[in-house]
Design an enzyme around this catalytic site. Structure first.
Site, short mmCIF file in Angstrom:
data_model
loop_
_atom_site.label_atom_id
_atom_site.label_comp_id
_atom_site.label_asym_id
_atom_site.label_seq_id
_atom_site.Cartn_x
_atom_site.Cartn_y
_atom_site.Cartn_z
N THR A 16 0.87 -1.17 0.00
CA THR A 16 0.00 0.00 0.00
C THR A 16 0.91 1.22 0.00
OG1 THR A 16 -1.83 1.18 1.05
CG2 THR A 16 -0.40 -0.11 2.51
N GLU A 17 0.63 2.15 -0.90
CA GLU A 17 1.63 3.18 -1.21
C GLU A 17 1.84 4.16 -0.07
OE1 GLU A 17 -1.18 2.57 -2.90
OE2 GLU A 17 -2.06 4.40 -3.76
N ASN A 18 0.97 4.12 0.93
CA ASN A 18 1.21 4.98 2.08
C ASN A 18 2.23 4.37 3.05
OD1 ASN A 18 -1.13 3.23 2.33
ND2 ASN A 18 -1.43 4.07 4.37
#
Lengths: 229, 251, 229, 251
Positions: free
Chosen positions: C48-50
């Site tokens: 997840t890019e966060n």
């Protein structure tokens, strides 16, 4: 023969100019001596570009840890509050201007603050630059620690460097065995002459026009306060 | 089940081809994957381009690979050391090419390869001969040169512990180039002292997530680290520092 | 009315095409459903890019941790073997081509694989792009999950996107409720038609010339094996 | 003795001037320094440029700062959310400027500022309207656009624990922009749940070393994190996701 202070005394002189709370990188060779004179009751945080903030002194001989070394590849320790990081982060710290002071050796420093300390440019010499160029441009104050004269008596302070440059206009101040010089827009200014050295005698040794330092000039290291990162 | 562990160093370096570009982690001895390098020597690949901060110390590890004349070209920042006699001899004999890169530009170029950056403007080296031939540009009043990423076919990296997903942690300053080199190579190979169960590593503290790693091999404790005194290191004039004992003098 | 498979079935169909060992980013919205159909006995690592690799399922309601969320800002968990990192490192992973697969929604996909999924370009609409453009260019295989037709019956597969682009030539394959399409140098090829859909009926729905898929074509996700990062 | 701790959030935000550029960490609510933002509201600085991934959620934190009309301009990647009604209203009324940046370019531009990079070529956004006006270049057969660093006067960041030297650790995905924003601001201010003694943090796991931090303040546990359900999140069509409960459905 004019007064020349010993290296250890010069290292102590540099150490005294570094305010508490500074983040400092000491180049390999003579500049590492400065660490020995940082006051024990003050917190000054040493950076080593191979990936450590909070470098401590050398370990006892039986405590050497080969994974924990400084940029000169000597065994060191880490203090409480230290942090490890990888090379891109470490050089980002330098390039990004987060170090307050670095202390470097030099072959030559020019009147406009150019530094030559990585190569004598001799034909056949094997070039090696390491982090010298990153350090030269990476700290808020770049101090050079060097003898004023080469072994053959030539001035390391010069009008223009004849050796290959490490960085352009990057030097803040030069600590030599004869005197301390600030790099100013007008060239070198004598900040402090040791013993019987004078502005006139130093001008003769270096062959350069030298100003006496403006005593009201801001101390570069103090100006580079840790508040600004 | 994902299992990136391989049984031994020979299996770890399988498939490295002649002519490959191989990144090797380490700063001096710290973080140098000596067991993988030894396996690469045994494996036989030649005509290699090596990317490393240095160009070998003493006669072991990278120096041994060089001594076998397997390396055509080396990209590094600091080849000349008190104990870089192997490289020195090859260089003076014209038997190895050298691309000299300031250390921070070397690190950033490797990072750029891993992060998909096409090129970047750096202030390091401006006005020096290492900026020759570079594109220059003034941005916001400061001069920069353009540097390009360094990609590799393989990375050989030394870590401390890894799990079977290839998550790797390092010890102290041995971390140095490991995280960026594993990100910049097509196939990343990591030796560690020890393989630990999945979940044993703290997820808040993984300098190299497994996504960057293809093979991990446990090599146990590294006896060569304790071989003799801790060699390496020169002063500003290039004089060897007598290390463990010499370091003592600086206390 | 031709066959349309439900979203859950489509999500399962996508999940079945993702090989074990893949590093996968599931875009916000419908693509997150794919996670529910990844086989429990296989290890597929979700990004997840966060800032997390190794994202697990949603927590029990009383175990929600507000510091642990996905890109859609929903509460998630982390699996054994997970790793956290900051945003620059996370997007470096994507931009550097280390993800094997990402699954994204779409407003439109063009014959040459252009993706439009971030803005309808309506005047007065508030633009928001998030990580859409980074995802579109960042994975080895970019799968789109979408209805074939808009609510008003227009094809989302188009000759050229009329909506603002997210990425150019970046889409590998389109999973729709009617059929699965590969993006090929010659345009869309029907990889699998569901139920009573045919190449001919799909060509009519989309208004595009469609090829039947070459059954010998390499599966993009399998080709993007975890061995290559 | 170095002591970067300050007694309260008001002291932490002292000196933020009108017109300043202020980076604010956080992705949605995770890592958003709500206590520092509240102190900034009380402090009164206006005409600010804010750099954040989003443009505020609900009515608290960044949204509250916006509601007070203290923000002239916002640089972010994802302003439109199910609960971004404050920003939405200001934007439609023409009362706030928006610079929209793809999330990865935003992160890389912030990182570039901290790392002294003058500009970099990125593939993200090529061929889209967000590349308009950018310098384009083909490198090794791929097209890139040139992006410049984003520097800030101040960074307001939320961490988990810190020591008096300003070393900061984060929890889970709340790390998000903290490490890069602290590196990119002239003055970096970090709120944490808890100040710990020097030496209590693991030196192998410090995402933000103290060199990047100027002030740290302990705010205790963050009750707003548990205020109600965990709001935030939209599906692809922009429909709000009913969060804690909605997330359940995905299990």
């Amino acid at each position: 023969m004019t007064t020349r202070i010993p290296r250890a005394e010069l290292a102590a002189r540099i150490a005294a100019d570094i305010p508490e709370g500074s983040y400092v990188n000491l180049g390999i060779g003579a500049p590492t001596l400065v660490a020995n004179f940082l006051p024990a009751d003050q917190e000054i945080i040493l950076h080593t570009e191979n990936g450590l903030l909070g470098m401590g002194p050398a370990p006892a001989a039986d405590q050497v840890d080969p994974d924990l070394i400084n940029a000169g590849k000597q065994a060191v320790t880490a203090v409480a509050g230290a942090a490890y990081f990888h090379h891109a982060d470490s050089f980002g710290m330098m390039r990004g201007g987060h170090l307050d002071v670095c202390v470097l050796g030099a072959f030559q420093v020019s009147e406009r603050g150019d530094l030559a300390n990585w190569s004598t440019g001799e034909p056949g010499a094997i070039p090696a630059v390491g982090g010298a160029m990153d350090l030269a441009i990476g700290a808020k104050a770049v101090y050079v620690m060097t003898d004023l004269l080469t072994k053959t008596g030539e001035s390391k302070l010069v009008a223009a460097c004849s050796y290959p440059l490490t960085g352009v206009g990057c030097v803040t101040r030069v600590y030599t065995d004869h005197a301390v010089f600030d790099v100013t827009p007008e060239g070198f200014a004598v900040r402090e002459a040791f013993g019987d050295n004078t502005v006139a005698s130093l001008a003769e040794l270096t062959g350069l026009a030298l100003a006496g330092a403006d005593p009201t000039a801001t101390d570069a290291a103090s100006a580079a306060s840790p508040e600004e990162d | 089940m994902i299992d990136k562990t391989v049984p031994d160093a020979a299996a770890a370096v399988a498939g490295i081809t002649d002519g490959a570009t191989v990144m090797i982690s380490g700063f001096g001895r710290a973080g140098q994957p000596v067991e993988l390098i030894d396996a690469l020597i045994a494996q036989g690949a030649r005509d290699l381009t090596i990317v490393n901060n240095n160009a070998g110390n003493g006669d072991a590890g990278l120096a041994a690979l060089l001594a076998k004349k397997r390396v055509r070209r080396i990209v590094c920042s600091f080849p000349r050391q008190s104990d870089s006699w192997v490289f020195d001899g090859l260089y003076r004999a014209g038997e190895i090419e050298l691309e000299l890169v300031p250390q921070g530009n070397l690190a950033e170029r490797i990072r750029a390869a891993g992060a998909g950056i096409g090129a970047f403007f750096t202030p390091t080296g401006v006005g020096t001969e290492l900026a020759d031939g570079r594109e220059h540009r003034t941005i916001d009043g400061r001069e920069y040169i353009l540097e390009y990423p360094i990609h590799a076919d393989f990375a050989l990296v030394s870590g401390w512990k890894a799990d079977r997903w290839g998550n790797v942690v390092y010890r102290e300053t041995a971390r140095n180039f490991g995280p960026i080199m594993t990100s910049a190579a097509t196939t990343s190979i990591v030796q560690v002292d020890q393989i630990v169960p999945l979940g044993a590593l703290d997820p808040e503290s993984i300098p190299t997530p497994g996504i960057f790693v293809d093979r991990v091999v446990a090599v146990g404790e590294r006896p060569w680290l304790r071989d003799d005194v801790f060699v390496g290191g020169v002063d500003l004039e290039g004089r060897p520092l007598a290390a463990a004992s010499g370091a003592e003098e600086n206390r």
